[in-house]
Write a protein that holds these residues in place. Structure first.
Motif, PDB file in Angstrom:
ATOM      1  N   ASN A   1      11.781  14.088  13.230  1.00 59.07           N
ATOM      2  CA  ASN A   1      12.364  12.766  13.440  1.00 59.07           C
ATOM      3  C   ASN A   1      11.409  11.808  14.149  1.00 59.07           C
ATOM      4  O   ASN A   1      11.394  11.708  15.382  1.00 59.07           O
ATOM      5  N   LYS A   2      10.624  11.071  13.364  1.00 54.99           N
ATOM      6  CA  LYS A   2       9.615  10.161  13.936  1.00 54.99           C
ATOM      7  C   LYS A   2      10.243   8.998  14.692  1.00 54.99           C
ATOM      8  O   LYS A   2       9.738   8.556  15.715  1.00 54.99           O
ATOM      9  N   ALA A   3      11.382   8.493  14.167  1.00 57.07           N
ATOM     10  CA  ALA A   3      12.007   7.333  14.829  1.00 57.07           C
ATOM     11  C   ALA A   3      12.492   7.725  16.226  1.00 57.07           C
ATOM     12  O   ALA A   3      12.253   7.010  17.211  1.00 57.07           O
TER      13      ALA A   3
ATOM     14  N   ILE B   1      -3.498   6.290   6.960  1.00 56.31           N
ATOM     15  CA  ILE B   1      -2.514   5.910   5.940  1.00 56.31           C
ATOM     16  C   ILE B   1      -1.338   6.835   6.196  1.00 56.31           C
ATOM     17  O   ILE B   1      -1.435   8.045   5.964  1.00 56.31           O
ATOM     18  N   LEU B   2      -0.252   6.284   6.720  1.00 59.04           N
ATOM     19  CA  LEU B   2       0.829   7.127   7.228  1.00 59.04           C
ATOM     20  C   LEU B   2       2.115   6.949   6.436  1.00 59.04           C
ATOM     21  O   LEU B   2       3.141   7.505   6.809  1.00 59.04           O
ATOM     22  N   ASN B   3       2.054   6.176   5.363  1.00 59.67           N
ATOM     23  CA  ASN B   3       3.262   5.984   4.557  1.00 59.67           C
ATOM     24  C   ASN B   3       2.912   6.084   3.075  1.00 59.67           C
ATOM     25  O   ASN B   3       2.179   5.252   2.543  1.00 59.67           O
ATOM     26  N   GLY B   4       3.453   7.113   2.439  1.00 57.07           N
ATOM     27  CA  GLY B   4       3.136   7.388   1.042  1.00 57.07           C
ATOM     28  C   GLY B   4       3.672   6.327   0.101  1.00 57.07           C
ATOM     29  O   GLY B   4       3.039   5.997  -0.907  1.00 57.07           O
ATOM     30  N   THR B   5       4.837   5.767   0.433  1.00 54.44           N
ATOM     31  CA  THR B   5       5.424   4.743  -0.440  1.00 54.44           C
ATOM     32  C   THR B   5       4.487   3.544  -0.541  1.00 54.44           C
ATOM     33  O   THR B   5       4.199   3.049  -1.636  1.00 54.44           O
ATOM     34  N   CYS B   6       4.013   3.080   0.605  1.00 54.63           N
ATOM     35  CA  CYS B   6       3.113   1.915   0.604  1.00 54.63           C
ATOM     36  C   CYS B   6       1.809   2.236  -0.102  1.00 54.63           C
ATOM     37  O   CYS B   6       1.277   1.411  -0.858  1.00 54.63           O
TER      38      CYS B   6
ATOM     39  N   PHE C   1      12.113  -0.105   5.528  1.00 54.05           N
ATOM     40  CA  PHE C   1      11.461   0.672   6.575  1.00 54.05           C
ATOM     41  C   PHE C   1      10.039   1.046   6.207  1.00 54.05           C
ATOM     42  O   PHE C   1       9.142   1.064   7.043  1.00 54.05           O
ATOM     43  N   ASP C   2       9.860   1.370   4.924  1.00 50.44           N
ATOM     44  CA  ASP C   2       8.537   1.768   4.456  1.00 50.44           C
ATOM     45  C   ASP C   2       7.643   0.550   4.269  1.00 50.44           C
ATOM     46  O   ASP C   2       6.590   0.451   4.902  1.00 50.44           O
ATOM     47  N   ILE C   3       8.072  -0.389   3.408  1.00 52.88           N
ATOM     48  CA  ILE C   3       7.160  -1.484   3.069  1.00 52.88           C
ATOM     49  C   ILE C   3       6.989  -2.484   4.213  1.00 52.88           C
ATOM     50  O   ILE C   3       5.978  -3.181   4.274  1.00 52.88           O
TER      51      ILE C   3
ATOM     52  N   PHE D   1       7.427  -0.247   9.366  1.00 53.36           N
ATOM     53  CA  PHE D   1       8.066   0.352  10.555  1.00 53.36           C
ATOM     54  C   PHE D   1       7.915   1.878  10.598  1.00 53.36           C
ATOM     55  O   PHE D   1       7.734   2.461  11.660  1.00 53.36           O
ATOM     56  N   ASP D   2       7.996   2.506   9.422  1.00 53.31           N
ATOM     57  CA  ASP D   2       7.803   3.962   9.377  1.00 53.31           C
ATOM     58  C   ASP D   2       6.385   4.317   9.859  1.00 53.31           C
ATOM     59  O   ASP D   2       6.195   5.243  10.651  1.00 53.31           O
ATOM     60  N   THR D   3       5.408   3.551   9.396  1.00 50.75           N
ATOM     61  CA  THR D   3       4.025   3.764   9.856  1.00 50.75           C
ATOM     62  C   THR D   3       3.934   3.553  11.368  1.00 50.75           C
ATOM     63  O   THR D   3       3.262   4.319  12.072  1.00 50.75           O
TER      64      THR D   3
ATOM     65  N   HIS E   1       6.253   3.968  13.660  1.00 53.32           N
ATOM     66  CA  HIS E   1       6.823   5.112  14.392  1.00 53.32           C
ATOM     67  C   HIS E   1       5.769   6.213  14.534  1.00 53.32           C
ATOM     68  O   HIS E   1       5.564   6.780  15.617  1.00 53.32           O
ATOM     69  N   LYS E   2       5.119   6.522  13.409  1.00 50.66           N
ATOM     70  CA  LYS E   2       4.144   7.627  13.419  1.00 50.66           C
ATOM     71  C   LYS E   2       2.937   7.260  14.279  1.00 50.66           C
ATOM     72  O   LYS E   2       2.392   8.095  15.010  1.00 50.66           O
ATOM     73  N   LEU E   3       2.517   6.002  14.195  1.00 52.32           N
ATOM     74  CA  LEU E   3       1.359   5.573  14.991  1.00 52.32           C
ATOM     75  C   LEU E   3       1.653   5.691  16.486  1.00 52.32           C
ATOM     76  O   LEU E   3       0.788   6.127  17.257  1.00 52.32           O
TER      77      LEU E   3
ATOM     78  N   GLN F   1      -0.234  15.635   1.634  1.00 52.20           N
ATOM     79  CA  GLN F   1       1.031  15.013   1.249  1.00 52.20           C
ATOM     80  C   GLN F   1       1.842  14.659   2.489  1.00 52.20           C
ATOM     81  O   GLN F   1       2.093  15.517   3.340  1.00 52.20           O
ATOM     82  N   GLY F   2       2.243  13.402   2.547  1.00 53.10           N
ATOM     83  CA  GLY F   2       2.908  12.905   3.747  1.00 53.10           C
ATOM     84  C   GLY F   2       4.417  12.994   3.710  1.00 53.10           C
ATOM     85  O   GLY F   2       5.091  12.581   4.643  1.00 53.10           O
ATOM     86  N   ALA F   3       4.964  13.505   2.631  1.00 53.60           N
ATOM     87  CA  ALA F   3       6.424  13.570   2.510  1.00 53.60           C
ATOM     88  C   ALA F   3       6.775  14.638   1.488  1.00 53.60           C
ATOM     89  O   ALA F   3       5.898  15.271   0.905  1.00 53.60           O
ATOM     90  N   GLY F   4       8.088  14.824   1.295  1.00 53.50           N
ATOM     91  CA  GLY F   4       8.549  15.792   0.293  1.00 53.50           C
ATOM     92  C   GLY F   4       8.977  17.095   0.953  1.00 53.50           C
ATOM     93  O   GLY F   4       8.564  17.415   2.073  1.00 53.50           O
TER      94      GLY F   4
HETATM   95  N1  HSE Z   1       9.136   7.420   3.604  1.00 47.08           N
HETATM   96  C1  HSE Z   1       7.936   7.990   4.110  1.00 47.08           C
HETATM   97  C2  HSE Z   1       6.791   7.718   3.155  1.00 47.08           C
HETATM   98  C3  HSE Z   1       8.003   9.469   4.347  1.00 47.08           C
HETATM   99  O1  HSE Z   1       6.954   7.021   2.151  1.00 47.08           O
HETATM  100  O2  HSE Z   1       5.697   8.175   3.427  1.00 47.08           O
HETATM  101  C4  HSE Z   1       8.824   9.795   5.542  1.00 47.08           C
HETATM  102  O3  HSE Z   1       8.306   9.214   6.695  1.00 47.08           O
END
Ligand code: HSE
Length: 442
Positions: free
Chosen positions: A106-108, A159-164, A197-199, A202-204, A206-208, A301-304
């Motif tokens: 849980n990064k958040a 690079i901490l967000n796979g979606t972006c 959250f991804d684009i 904010f997700d990045t 949290h991890k940073l 791989q950063g997710a899955g």
């Molecule tokens: N949604 C995130 C991503 C994975 O696209 O990398 C979970 O933090």
């Protein structure tokens, strides 16, 4: 052989199910490596009846994950619910309070409450493992906490967000626009139905915030992260950046300066030849720079389900072996307060995109505004073709048209570029708000 290590899993979504599958598939490997069996004894989720493709009837069921945290016959609470507060935090606090180890993805929650939860775990002499919270399957938390421990860090970025990264890579390779690529990514299941959250970065962030604490030995301070998302990056930006020898990536960067630590998340021009520029698609990568080790990069791989379950299990294996570390790499009493370096003091190169009225004097006025702030221009690109930086008054043609112009600056202060762009906008020679993207020479 020692007693089995008993787990209670809170949250049976993609990752929770992946953890159950890994424990079943690799039970024998885990038994040998841990010197004891690793078994699930209790589970908790929103719906007991949902078909997850795994049989959960053998585990004790809890409707209330917090009750599982303190009342179940478990050694470790594995929290895979998500969200910074609510049931996830209640379950984690209940388990730590009852002297149980916690493993979480849980990064958040850690971005907001990491220091307090680390302190609580220490008070109870139990582990708080969160390898899966940062960059999915990449073992960056253990790397920073253990292998990097002898170094003084000056920079960590990734690079901490796979979606972006998937969206930016598709825009680059296919020449398509942001909205079109995002829609396709949602249809393929790479992006969430609500991708904010991804684009939005904010997700990045949290991890940073977590990585900053591990790298610099500071308290976790998510509130101080400067955040920009990728929504405004255009395919033209990506194309022109490419012509100038750069790729555009959403980076999270933490950097120690004389006035404090910068924590920033924003689209970034990185040299096309750099290692991080080669990280494409949904992959993540983290680069850490230390005074003795130099620069190291981890990619994966950063997710899955599989990669994230792999990291959850890494923490469980530590606990099974009796390895209990301070969660943030050092006792929380030794963490220094985070001191923020202000963004206006950031120093770097900038890519500036302007839509300029094609009329006499417009380019000269822009160059003048840059010069007033002592900003030195490295190159100017107009509709993809490079022109001389020495512009004569009168440059341009018809007064009816606009020209897309991109300026690349040498290193300058963020305050200077912001002031110059505010003046350029006020002068009225441009038809849209200026856009700027920071350059990281790495
Ligand atoms: N949604 C995130 C991503 C994975 O696209 O990398 C979970 O933090």
């Amino acid at each position: 052989m020692s007693e089995p290590l008993k787990l209670g899993i809170a949250g049976l979504g993609t990752v929770g199910t992946g953890v159950l599958e890994l424990i079943t598939a690799n039970a024998e490997i885990l038994r040998k490596r841990c010197g004891r069996d690793v078994v699930v004894t209790a589970v908790s989720a929103r719906s007991r009846a949902r078909d997850r493709g795994v049989d959960i009837s053998q585990y004790e069921w809890f409707d209330d994950c917090a009750a599982m945290g303190w009342a179940a016959d478990i050694d470790v609470l594995v929290e895979l619910i998500g969200g910074e507060d609510g049931p996830a935090k209640a379950a984690v606090e209940a388990a730590l309070g009852a002297g149980r180890h916690v493993v979480t993805a849980n990064k958040a929650m850690l971005a907001y409450h990491g220091t307090a939860l680390a302190r609580l775990a220490e008070e109870k002499d139990v582990a708080l493992g969160f390898e899966a919270a940062v960059a999915g399957g990449i073992p960056i938390v253990k790397t920073m906490r253990e292998s990097f421990a002898g170094n003084r860090a000056d920079k960590i970025f990734g690079i901490l967000n796979g979606t972006c990264n998937y969206i930016l890579t598709s825009m680059q390779k296919e020449g398509r626009g942001f909205a079109e690529v995002l829609k396709a990514a949602q249809e393929l299941g790479y992006a969430e139905a609500d991708p904010t959250f991804d684009i939005g970065g904010f997700d990045t962030a949290h991890k940073l915030a977590i990585l900053t604490s591990l790298a610099f030995g500071t308290e976790v301070d998510f509130g101080s992260v400067y955040v920009e998302g990728i929504e405004n990056v255009t395919s033209q930006d990506i194309q022109i950046a490419g012509e100038l020898g750069y790729r555009i990536k959403l980076l999270g960067v933490a950097f120690e300066t004389d006035s404090g630590i910068e924590q920033r998340v924003h689209p970034t021009l990185v040299p096309a030849q750099s290692s991080i520029a080669q990280v494409d698609g949904a992959f993540n990568a983290v680069v850490a720079r230390g005074d003795f080790v130099g620069s190291i990069m981890l990619e994966g791989q950063g997710a899955g389900a599989g990669p994230t379950a792999s990291s959850v299990i890494a923490d469980i294996v530590d606990i099974a072996r009796g390895n209990v570390f301070p969660a943030l790499g050092q006792p929380s009493s030794e963490l220094r307060p985070y001191k923020r370096a202000r963004m206006r003091a950031h120093q770097g190169g900038y890519y500036v995109a302007l839509e300029v009225q094609d009329r006499p004097g417009a380019f000269a006025a822009i160059a003048q505004r840059m010069a007033e702030q002592k900003i030195s221009l490295k190159s100017i690109v107009q509709r993809g073709s490079e022109i001389d930086v020495d512009i004569e008054p009168g440059e341009g043609g018809s007064t009816q048209e606009t020209r897309a112009v991109v300026l690349i600056t040498h290193d300058t202060l963020e305050k200077s570029i912001r002031d110059a762009l505010a003046n350029i906008e006020a002068d009225g020679d441009i038809t849209q708000a200026p856009r700027m993207i920071r350059i990281e020479e790495l």
